[in-house]
Motif scaffolding. Structure first.
Motif, PDB file in Angstrom:
ATOM      1  N   ARG A 110     -13.623  -3.007 140.912  1.00  0.00           N
ATOM      2  CA  ARG A 110     -12.388  -2.376 141.391  1.00  0.00           C
ATOM      3  C   ARG A 110     -12.692  -1.321 142.447  1.00  0.00           C
ATOM      4  O   ARG A 110     -12.045  -1.246 143.495  1.00  0.00           O
ATOM      5  CB  ARG A 110     -11.643  -1.733 140.213  1.00  0.00           C
ATOM      6  N   LYS A 114     -11.619  -1.289 146.494  1.00  0.00           N
ATOM      7  CA  LYS A 114     -10.895  -0.165 147.111  1.00  0.00           C
ATOM      8  C   LYS A 114     -11.664   0.375 148.318  1.00  0.00           C
ATOM      9  O   LYS A 114     -11.084   0.638 149.380  1.00  0.00           O
ATOM     10  CB  LYS A 114     -10.685   0.956 146.095  1.00  0.00           C
ATOM     11  N   ASP A 121      -6.018  -3.062 142.112  1.00  0.00           N
ATOM     12  CA  ASP A 121      -5.221  -3.558 140.990  1.00  0.00           C
ATOM     13  C   ASP A 121      -5.357  -5.063 140.803  1.00  0.00           C
ATOM     14  O   ASP A 121      -5.036  -5.601 139.740  1.00  0.00           O
ATOM     15  CB  ASP A 121      -3.746  -3.215 141.194  1.00  0.00           C
ATOM     16  N   TRP A 168     -10.123   3.323 127.911  1.00  0.00           N
ATOM     17  CA  TRP A 168      -9.607   3.280 129.296  1.00  0.00           C
ATOM     18  C   TRP A 168      -9.391   1.830 129.726  1.00  0.00           C
ATOM     19  O   TRP A 168      -8.343   1.490 130.285  1.00  0.00           O
ATOM     20  CB  TRP A 168     -10.592   3.967 130.238  1.00  0.00           C
ATOM     21  N   ALA A 172      -6.267  -0.128 131.451  1.00  0.00           N
ATOM     22  CA  ALA A 172      -6.466  -0.290 132.890  1.00  0.00           C
ATOM     23  C   ALA A 172      -6.417  -1.740 133.337  1.00  0.00           C
ATOM     24  O   ALA A 172      -6.021  -2.033 134.466  1.00  0.00           O
ATOM     25  CB  ALA A 172      -7.795   0.334 133.304  1.00  0.00           C
ATOM     26  N   ALA A 641      -7.120   8.259 132.546  1.00  0.00           N
ATOM     27  CA  ALA A 641      -5.972   7.459 132.976  1.00  0.00           C
ATOM     28  C   ALA A 641      -6.267   6.866 134.352  1.00  0.00           C
ATOM     29  O   ALA A 641      -7.220   7.249 135.023  1.00  0.00           O
ATOM     30  CB  ALA A 641      -4.726   8.335 133.027  1.00  0.00           C
ATOM     31  N   GLY A 642      -5.452   5.920 134.750  1.00  0.00           N
ATOM     32  CA  GLY A 642      -5.581   5.361 136.086  1.00  0.00           C
ATOM     33  C   GLY A 642      -6.314   4.036 136.106  1.00  0.00           C
ATOM     34  O   GLY A 642      -6.958   3.645 135.137  1.00  0.00           O
ATOM     35  N   LYS A 643      -6.198   3.356 137.226  1.00  0.00           N
ATOM     36  CA  LYS A 643      -6.788   2.024 137.376  1.00  0.00           C
ATOM     37  C   LYS A 643      -8.263   2.077 137.768  1.00  0.00           C
ATOM     38  O   LYS A 643      -8.976   1.089 137.640  1.00  0.00           O
ATOM     39  CB  LYS A 643      -6.010   1.235 138.440  1.00  0.00           C
ATOM     40  N   TYR A 645     -11.981   3.900 137.231  1.00  0.00           N
ATOM     41  CA  TYR A 645     -12.678   4.720 136.239  1.00  0.00           C
ATOM     42  C   TYR A 645     -13.373   5.894 136.922  1.00  0.00           C
ATOM     43  O   TYR A 645     -14.067   5.711 137.936  1.00  0.00           O
ATOM     44  CB  TYR A 645     -13.709   3.877 135.488  1.00  0.00           C
ATOM     45  N   PRO A 646     -13.214   7.108 136.378  1.00  0.00           N
ATOM     46  CA  PRO A 646     -13.866   8.293 136.963  1.00  0.00           C
ATOM     47  C   PRO A 646     -15.315   8.405 136.475  1.00  0.00           C
ATOM     48  O   PRO A 646     -15.601   9.076 135.488  1.00  0.00           O
ATOM     49  CB  PRO A 646     -13.000   9.440 136.445  1.00  0.00           C
TER      50      PRO A 646
END
Length: 900
Positions: A110, A114, A121, A168, A172, A641-643, A645-646
């Motif tokens: 992912r 990006k 997504d 997550w 996700a 959260a979010g699509k 991963y941090p």
């Protein structure tokens, strides 16, 4: 122009699409019987492979010739060397140890999309994927009402970071279900809840058989429900998740005829241990086994699942029971909707995939046939070191005593006669006990195999109830445990009233997951360990699992026996395995009456009556209605959260992999290999166990040094398995096996020579030096390179070490595919040639010429700085292989495909 052709291409078999009306609703399906009369002579399992190839035919990854090769199975299955065919499963199932790296890779994809200007997504599993977290819980606490909670608390403490990452992923990703810890073992959850048997297409109502590959070898358990499935390595699983087919040899199918009736005191465990020994002796590695005959009709789905679960132990790829009336009844019992069951039945009838009761199958449809009279099965265990070494319980005492003095091997410990009477005393909870050889130290009713089967679980509870009523007990130093395969098991054990008796004997519920059977058995009391080790005792574990290899269950149980849950309790009460249950009592009642095992053993009819009463659909409905929500601990985990991963640079468990570093939208330039050095010079039969990181992290290893640099102490190192989501650990553990034989070195171990300075050093350190020098690396190897279990890190690790090619005499089929999937070049010496015959020392510089117009299987030239030149075979076996290689691997290919 890059060819991204996919299954969206027109299917030449769309002419076979028909409409099926079920309860007023219309569905489409492929009428595979219309292919011709040969279809009716195919084994049921081959019909499933045929349907998958036909439905997914695009004349690129799956060609019309592939469909014909499977259709002509009668003649093709006997072709020497085998015929390779593609298989596109309907879904993937993962457990957490092997599933984490797959989710890590897709999360990294992912980010790559990006960075390259695409929509992240869009990166989701294309093939439905289920991940069950079940391999992290350990048996640390036992024999208390709070053992379950304490073990689960410790599981979360040890694995919090991994669990947060997976939580997550649960939100996700689309098309991925993650089942939280504490829900049960992957195989039982698959059987009771996840299996579809027949799929209804996502985009349009098209029907097709449920098929599955999983990253656990015992995925085969689902064969008991009529779903074709088996275990694969991580790279194959990721490929399927991303919509690719996998390659396999068209299998021979062994027909296994069952007839007769099991005796009143015989369990399904006894049956499976008998079949396991029989098929291992027959030799079924790489084959399908398909069960048929009148004896199959009498087996419940749980009985069949127990047999199918043990498939890896007898070496077959699948152990298949076609769908029949019992299968449909089981679906209703486990709360599958009636509408779903009606569709399954109608579709399987229409495509001639539903087996009829009392059917006398045409034996000519199989490659060979064998049979078993169920009435000949006797009470059995297997051990002490292999699951296929079945021993009848009546012969157990004699067999164990013989094992003590037999020479060291699968059936021997090599003790001298003067050591047989050795006894050891120790204190436990303020009381002194004495043990000798054969003492039971661990007795575990485990989730691996038998807790899928209510008959043996309820049987164990009924035996426990009878034992408690007779005043029998289990010594407190024996580590007893009950780890159910799902919450349904606990539900029916409580409803039937047997839980108090089990707890009285020490068999409290300690967790829901794969525990003792994979070595998560926890520690033993220090006094017991000292008594065992100082007296060199052969002490025992007895478990209702599926594997008992040496050192697997616990370091201090040198002998381990697989047994039914009933026998686990019996041997726990006896306290030793060298007992003749027919002649020796388990104990005495308060009035002095001797109590024998036969006095407390319930009959098969009695167990079935209780099962009929207490194993009901409402249980499955209640348990699985909340399975995705998980425990309070899972719900309170604060996952990102979010699509995207941090990634944390401080994490030692989860790390962004470097597979996409520096990647562009365009294809990388041609990659000739110039001036390569040999990192390792290996011989024959180098297995993936030699290559892939596994087990504990050695305290002086590169991985240990890395973790120490992060501030961790040896106690916190954990295992390679728990850190599979961190490539920095796994790369350092690649080729770290202490038994690796590198011809450059004088003794086995994870060392090699860095030739520019002739220094001896750890393999990882040498690889890093070469990478810093911009020197490409290769491996020289003998026959069967990459044999053994398919492991993703056996290909990922070498790639991260800078290895560009492997030149071997031959490759294990799946590992060859994995190397290609990671962008490595598999090259094969010509027949009769090897490094020695070509006069290669391995110290040369190698140039490998990879022309622009690569073709599958072509010969290419290798030259060395010493003036030697020789041809090798390029083991890119298909056009798809070439496509993956040109992109730098399957993951990179999928990123570019999504961007296009």
């Amino acid at each position: 122009m890059v060819n991204y052709k996919s299954s969206k291409a027109s299917n030449p078999y769309n002419k076979l699409l028909k409409t099926l009306n079920v309860n007023g609703k219309e569905y489409q399906y492929y009428d595979i019987p219309a292919l011709g009369e040969k279809y009716g002579r195919l084994p049921y399992s081959i019909r499933v492979l045929l349907e998958s190839a036909l439905r997914n035919c695009d004349n690129f990854s799956i060609k019309e010739q592939d469909v014909q090769n499977i259709y002509n199975w009668e003649t093709n299955q006997a072709v020497e060397g085998g015929i390779e065919v593609p298989f596109k499963p309907a879904r993937v199932i993962l457990q957490d140890l092997t599933g984490v790296p797959a989710v890590v890779d897709i999360a990294a994809m992912r980010g790559a999309v990006k960075e390259l200007g695409g929509d992240p997504d869009k990166i989701n599993p294309i093939c439905p994927t289920d991940l069950v977290i079940d391999h992290s819980v350990q048996v640390d606490f036992v024999r208390s009402s709070d053992a379950l909670q304490k073990n689960q608390d410790l599981e979360f403490e040890r694995n919090k970071e991994r669990f947060m990452f997976l939580k997550w992923g649960a939100t996700a990703f689309d098309n991925m279900l993650i089942v939280p810890p504490g829900s049960g073992i992957v195989h039982q959850v698959n059987l009771e809840y996840l299996a579809r048997v027949v799929f209804t297409g996502k985009d349009k109502p098209i029907l097709y058989p449920d098929t599955v590959v999983g990253t656990d070898s015992h995925t085969t358990m689902i064969n008991g429900l009529g779903v074709v499935g088996w275990g694969v390595g991580g790279i194959e699983a990721e490929a399927v998740m991303l919509g690719q087919s996998i390659s396999m040899l068209l299998p021979q199918v062994v027909g296994y005829r069952l007839y007769g009736t099991l005796g009143q005191y015989v369990t399904s465990t006894d049956l499976v241990l008998t079949i396991t020994k029989h098929l291992r002796q027959l030799g079924v590695v790489g084959k399908f086994v398909e069960f048929y005959g009148p004896g199959v009709d009498a087996l419940s789905i749980a009985d069949r699942a127990t047999i199918s679960n043990m498939c890896p132990e007898y070496g077959a790829t699948v152990a298949f029971f076609p769908v029949d009336e019992n299968s449909l009844s089981y679906l209703k019992q486990t709360n599958r909707p009636q509408e779903q069951v009606d569709v399954i039945e109608a579709y399987l009838k229409a495509t001639k995939q539903l087996r009829s009761f009392n059917a006398e199958e045409n034996e000519s449809m199989f490659s060979q046939t064998v049979s078993l009279d169920l009435s000949t099965v006797v009470s059995s265990v297997s051990g002490p070191k292999r699951p296929n070494d079945r021993v009848s319980v009546s012969e157990m005492k004699t067999d164990f005593l013989n094992c003590l003095t037999n020479k060291v091997g699968f059936k021997g410990f090599g003790l001298s006669e003067d050591k047989l009477a050795t006894k050891a005393k120790f204190m436990f909870n303020g009381k002194q006990y004495t043990i000798g050889h054969g003492a039971v130290i661990i007795a575990a009713i485990t989730s691996c195999t038998n807790t899928s089967n209510p008959s043996v679980m309820l049987g164990a509870g009924m035996l426990a109830k009878n034992a408690v009523a007779a005043g029998l007990t289990v010594e407190p130093y024996i580590k007893t445990s009950l780890s159910p395969g799902s919450g349904v098991v606990t539900y029916y054990l409580k409803s039937s009233g047997v839980i108090p008796a089990l707890e009285k004997l020490g068999f409290d519920v300690v967790g829901y997951g794969c525990m003792t059977c994979i070595g998560n058995s926890g520690g033993l009391d220090e006094n017991i360990v000292n008594a065992i080790e100082s007296n060199d005792l052969v002490c025992c574990g007895v478990l209702s699992g599926n594997r008992n290899f040496e050192g697997r269950i616990h370091p201090n149980t040198r002998a381990n026996y697989l047994a039914s849950p009933l026998l686990v309790i019996a041997y726990a009460i006896a306290g030793r395995v060298d007992i003749d249950f027919e002649k020796e009592p388990l104990g005495k009642k308060s009035d002095g009456t001797l109590v024998f095992l036969r006095d407390i053993w319930p009959t098969r009819a009695e167990i079935q009556e209780v099962e009929k009463q207490f194993v009901i659909p409402a249980m499955f409905k209640e348990v699985y209605a909340k399975i995705e929500s998980g425990s309070q601990q899972w719900q309170s985990l604060n996952a990102p959260a979010g699509k995207l991963y941090p990634w944390s640079s401080e994490s030692t468990y989860i790390k962004k992999p470097p597979f996409f570093d520096g990647m562009s939208r365009e294809l990388p330039p041609a990659r000739n290999i110039k001036g390569a050095r040999v990192l390792l010079n290996l011989g024959d039969s180098v297995t993936t166990d030699h290559i892939s990181p596994a087990g504990s992290i050695g305290r002086t290893s590169p991985a240990a040094r890395y973790l120490a640099s992060k501030g961790l102490t040896p106690r916190e190192f954990n295992s390679y398995g728990s850190r599979r989501g961190n490539d920095a650990i796994m790369a350092r553990g690649t080729f770290a096996n202490i038994r690796l034989v590198n011809k450059f070195m004088s003794k086995p171990g994870p060392k090699t020579i860095y030739f520019p300075t002739n220094e001896e050093m750890d393999i990882f350190d040498a690889a890093q030096r070469y990478i810093a020098d911009n020197t490409p690396l290769i491996i020289l190897a003998g026959k069967d390179y990459g044999s053994g279990s398919s492991r993703d890190w056996a290909a990922k690790g070498p790639m991260l070490l800078g290895i560009r090619a492997v030149i071997a005499e031959s490759f294990e089929r799946i590992h060859r595919s994995n190397l290609v999937g990671m962008g490595l070049v598999p090259l094969q010496f010509l027949p009769g040639q090897n490094p020695e015959s070509l006069g290669l020392s391995g110290k040369e510089h190698f140039d490998i010429d990879l022309p622009d117009n690569l073709r599958p299987g072509q010969k290419i030239k290798v030259t060395t700085d010493s003036g030697k030149s020789f041809d090798v075979i390029l083991r890119f076996d298909t056009e798809v292989d070439l496509l993956f290689y040109k992109h730098g691997g399957i993951l990179n290919y999928m990123v570019r495909k999504m961007l296009s």
